[in-house]
Design a protein around this motif. Structure first.
Motif, PDB file in Angstrom:
ATOM      1  N   ASN A   2      34.667 -49.937  -8.934  1.00  0.00           N
ATOM      2  CA  ASN A   2      35.321 -48.654  -8.690  1.00  0.00           C
ATOM      3  C   ASN A   2      34.661 -47.514  -9.447  1.00  0.00           C
ATOM      4  OD1 ASN A   2      37.127 -49.564  -6.840  1.00  0.00           O
ATOM      5  ND2 ASN A   2      38.786 -49.877  -8.302  1.00  0.00           N
ATOM      6  N   ARG A   3      34.106 -47.812 -10.615  1.00  0.00           N
ATOM      7  CA  ARG A   3      33.482 -46.725 -11.361  1.00  0.00           C
ATOM      8  C   ARG A   3      32.154 -46.313 -10.749  1.00  0.00           C
ATOM      9  NH1 ARG A   3      31.809 -50.035 -16.791  1.00  0.00           N
ATOM     10  NH2 ARG A   3      31.349 -51.866 -15.581  1.00  0.00           N
ATOM     11  N   ASP A   4      31.594 -47.111  -9.845  1.00  0.00           N
ATOM     12  CA  ASP A   4      30.377 -46.730  -9.132  1.00  0.00           C
ATOM     13  C   ASP A   4      30.663 -45.766  -7.989  1.00  0.00           C
ATOM     14  OD1 ASP A   4      28.829 -48.295 -10.763  1.00  0.00           O
ATOM     15  OD2 ASP A   4      28.870 -50.030  -9.423  1.00  0.00           O
ATOM     16  N   ARG A   5      31.891 -45.733  -7.522  1.00  0.00           N
ATOM     17  CA  ARG A   5      32.219 -44.884  -6.371  1.00  0.00           C
ATOM     18  C   ARG A   5      31.974 -43.399  -6.614  1.00  0.00           C
ATOM     19  NH1 ARG A   5      36.515 -46.978  -2.170  1.00  0.00           N
ATOM     20  NH2 ARG A   5      35.671 -49.065  -1.996  1.00  0.00           N
ATOM     21  N   PRO A   6      32.390 -42.852  -7.752  1.00  0.00           N
ATOM     22  CA  PRO A   6      32.090 -41.417  -7.960  1.00  0.00           C
ATOM     23  C   PRO A   6      30.589 -41.143  -7.941  1.00  0.00           C
ATOM     24  CG  PRO A   6      33.761 -42.117  -9.509  1.00  0.00           C
ATOM     25  CD  PRO A   6      33.240 -43.360  -8.824  1.00  0.00           C
ATOM     26  N   PHE A   7      29.796 -42.051  -8.512  1.00  0.00           N
ATOM     27  CA  PHE A   7      28.353 -41.876  -8.498  1.00  0.00           C
ATOM     28  C   PHE A   7      27.829 -41.946  -7.068  1.00  0.00           C
ATOM     29  CE2 PHE A   7      24.070 -43.688  -8.447  1.00  0.00           C
ATOM     30  CZ  PHE A   7      23.397 -42.684  -9.122  1.00  0.00           C
ATOM     31  N   ALA A   8      28.300 -42.908  -6.298  1.00  0.00           N
ATOM     32  CA  ALA A   8      27.854 -43.052  -4.910  1.00  0.00           C
ATOM     33  C   ALA A   8      28.251 -41.832  -4.085  1.00  0.00           C
ATOM     34  CB  ALA A   8      28.431 -44.328  -4.298  1.00  0.00           C
ATOM     35  N   ALA A   9      29.458 -41.334  -4.298  1.00  0.00           N
ATOM     36  CA  ALA A   9      29.916 -40.152  -3.561  1.00  0.00           C
ATOM     37  C   ALA A   9      29.082 -38.931  -3.944  1.00  0.00           C
ATOM     38  CB  ALA A   9      31.399 -39.902  -3.835  1.00  0.00           C
ATOM     39  N   ALA A  10      28.773 -38.804  -5.217  1.00  0.00           N
ATOM     40  CA  ALA A  10      27.957 -37.678  -5.670  1.00  0.00           C
ATOM     41  C   ALA A  10      26.535 -37.791  -5.123  1.00  0.00           C
ATOM     42  CB  ALA A  10      27.934 -37.615  -7.197  1.00  0.00           C
ATOM     43  N   ALA A  11      25.990 -38.991  -5.116  1.00  0.00           N
ATOM     44  CA  ALA A  11      24.644 -39.193  -4.581  1.00  0.00           C
ATOM     45  C   ALA A  11      24.610 -38.874  -3.085  1.00  0.00           C
ATOM     46  CB  ALA A  11      24.178 -40.627  -4.825  1.00  0.00           C
ATOM     47  N   ARG A  12      25.645 -39.290  -2.371  1.00  0.00           N
ATOM     48  CA  ARG A  12      25.722 -39.007  -0.933  1.00  0.00           C
ATOM     49  C   ARG A  12      25.835 -37.492  -0.696  1.00  0.00           C
ATOM     50  NH1 ARG A  12      27.263 -41.802   3.924  1.00  0.00           N
ATOM     51  NH2 ARG A  12      28.306 -40.392   5.361  1.00  0.00           N
TER      52      ARG A  12
END
Length: 80
Positions: A2-12
């Motif tokens: 779950n803590r990877d999701r903000p990073f993935a959303a920001a990268a997207r």
């Protein structure tokens, strides 16, 4: 995970921002060269070089669109 999701959303979001900017650049050039071609026709001049440039820029925009589509949707997007 779950803590990877903000990073993935920001990268997207960063990818999309850059993608739309990169796509807008050749599309703006197409619009400018079509306007130039129109003005040349109105003056009785040959618009061919402006139209050739517009076509090259349009081809570049289409290439970028396909590359972005592959990144966002995967290789399976080609067969749809």
């Amino acid at each position: 995970m779950n803590r990877d999701r903000p990073f993935a959303a920001a990268a997207r979001a960063d990818f999309l921002k850059q993608f739309f900017h990169d796509l807008a650049t050749p599309l703006s050039a197409v619009a400018l060269h079509l306007e130039l071609a129109k003005r040349r026709v109105n003056r009785g001049e040959d618009p061919d070089d402006a139209l050739v440039t517009a076509r090259k820029e349009l081809d570049r925009a289409l290439q970028l669109f396909e590359e972005g589509r592959e990144v966002l949707l995967g290789k399976d997007a080609e067969s749809e």
